[in-house]
Design a protein around this motif. Structure first.
Motif, PDB file in Angstrom:
ATOM      1  N   TYR A  24      -7.797  17.249  -7.601  1.00  0.00           N
ATOM      2  CA  TYR A  24      -6.895  16.276  -7.003  1.00  0.00           C
ATOM      3  C   TYR A  24      -6.590  15.172  -8.017  1.00  0.00           C
ATOM      4  CZ  TYR A  24      -7.426  18.338  -2.377  1.00  0.00           C
ATOM      5  OH  TYR A  24      -7.392  19.197  -1.308  1.00  0.00           O
ATOM      6  N   GLY A  27      -2.209   6.232   3.032  1.00  0.00           N
ATOM      7  CA  GLY A  27      -2.853   7.512   2.748  1.00  0.00           C
ATOM      8  C   GLY A  27      -3.881   7.383   1.638  1.00  0.00           C
ATOM      9  N   THR A  28      -4.643   8.431   1.444  1.00  0.00           N
ATOM     10  CA  THR A  28      -5.710   8.399   0.436  1.00  0.00           C
ATOM     11  C   THR A  28      -5.182   8.333  -0.985  1.00  0.00           C
ATOM     12  OG1 THR A  28      -5.808  10.813   0.238  1.00  0.00           O
ATOM     13  CG2 THR A  28      -7.170   9.788   1.959  1.00  0.00           C
ATOM     14  N   ARG A  87      -4.851  10.880  -2.787  1.00  0.00           N
ATOM     15  CA  ARG A  87      -5.426  12.031  -3.503  1.00  0.00           C
ATOM     16  C   ARG A  87      -4.501  13.230  -3.286  1.00  0.00           C
ATOM     17  NH1 ARG A  87      -9.726  14.245  -1.952  1.00  0.00           N
ATOM     18  NH2 ARG A  87     -10.602  14.803  -3.981  1.00  0.00           N
ATOM     19  N   GLU A 129      -5.242  11.157  -8.380  1.00  0.00           N
ATOM     20  CA  GLU A 129      -5.106   9.896  -7.641  1.00  0.00           C
ATOM     21  C   GLU A 129      -3.756   9.261  -7.958  1.00  0.00           C
ATOM     22  OE1 GLU A 129      -6.626   7.244  -4.855  1.00  0.00           O
ATOM     23  OE2 GLU A 129      -7.766   8.914  -5.701  1.00  0.00           O
ATOM     24  N   ASP A 162       0.828  -1.208   0.000  1.00  0.00           N
ATOM     25  CA  ASP A 162       0.000   0.000   0.000  1.00  0.00           C
ATOM     26  C   ASP A 162       0.865   1.261   0.000  1.00  0.00           C
ATOM     27  OD1 ASP A 162       1.013  -0.110   2.556  1.00  0.00           O
ATOM     28  OD2 ASP A 162      -0.850   0.512   3.528  1.00  0.00           O
ATOM     29  N   PRO A 164      -1.151  12.670   1.900  1.00  0.00           N
ATOM     30  CA  PRO A 164      -1.926  11.698   1.116  1.00  0.00           C
ATOM     31  C   PRO A 164      -1.076  10.590   0.499  1.00  0.00           C
ATOM     32  CG  PRO A 164      -2.583  13.942   0.586  1.00  0.00           C
ATOM     33  CD  PRO A 164      -1.348  14.043   1.428  1.00  0.00           C
ATOM     34  N   SER A 165       0.230  10.840   0.321  1.00  0.00           N
ATOM     35  CA  SER A 165       1.088   9.817  -0.285  1.00  0.00           C
ATOM     36  C   SER A 165       1.768   8.930   0.745  1.00  0.00           C
ATOM     37  CB  SER A 165       2.148  10.479  -1.181  1.00  0.00           C
ATOM     38  OG  SER A 165       3.004  11.321  -0.428  1.00  0.00           O
TER      39      SER A 165
END
Length: 215
Positions: free
Chosen positions: A131, A110-111, A113, A133, A29, A105-106
């Motif tokens: 944003y 994280g998301t 985004r 992805e 992930d 986010p990274s």
């Protein structure tokens, strides 16, 4: 410091190979984050673009984020004048926004985004960009000046180095006052000792590098 002559393309290939090596690959992930540091005159975007292209050829998702898109509003940058060295070093770039919109986010889990830019210095307005992805296993490439010594969580960092003379020659006359800021950055942060890779680019046609430390 030992230097090896190399082309920009070969450098991008070597860096991509390092990132793509199973021993350096992110977890299931995770995402890899690369910082390419250098004064505007060092043109860090060229190496970032070549590296992004090379990684995409290897099937990697890549997002390139220039720090120029995270300048603070002019009212804050020029609060103490247009040529204040202290402000340039510590107040021109919105590091809080970079942490919030790019690095957070990274993070693993994280998301993903990521906001690719926040502020347009030409119009002095928010860019309102959507944003983007960045999936797990993707690579984030952040490039621009003054990136090192701020605890940004880079998995690989590159410093594109210019001598004082080359920096002056390749900087527009109206911006040459920033040379004092980069001299302080060299003295206080010592990016050449912090970075995983140092590139000597006084003559951009004939770069040389240290190779990847520890590789």
């Amino acid at each position: 410091m030992q230097w090896e002559a190399i082309t920009w393309q070969r450098m991008a290939e070597r860096l991509a190979g390092h990132l793509d090596d199973p021993g350096n690959a992110p977890g299931p992930d995770g995402r890899q984050r690369v910082g390419i540091d250098g004064a505007p005159a060092a043109d860090t975007g060229t190496l970032a673009g070549r590296l992004a292209e090379e990684l995409r050829l290897r099937g990697r998702s890549v997002l390139v984020v220039p720090t120029a898109g995270f300048l603070r509003p002019a009212s804050l940058r020029f609060e103490f004048g247009r040529q204040d060295v202290d402000a340039y070093l510590d107040g021109w770039y919105d590091t809080a926004a970079l942490w919030r919109e790019v690095f957070g986010p990274s993070d693993p889990g994280g998301t993903g985004r990521v906001l690719p830019d926040l502020w347009d210095p030409v119009t002095d307005r928010a860019t309102r960009s959507p944003y983007v992805e960045l999936p797990a296993g993707g690579v984030l490439l952040v490039h621009g000046p003054l990136l090192l010594g701020r605890w940004f969580p880079f998995d690989l960092s590159v410093h594109v180095r210019l001598s004082a003379g080359a920096l002056a020659r390749r900087t527009e006359e109206s911006e040459r006052w920033t040379g004092a800021a980069f001299a302080r950055y060299e003295a206080e942060v010592d990016p050449a000792s912090v970075a995983d890779v140092v590139v000597r680019a006084d003559d951009p046609r004939h770069p040389a590098w240290t190779g990847i430390r520890g590789n």
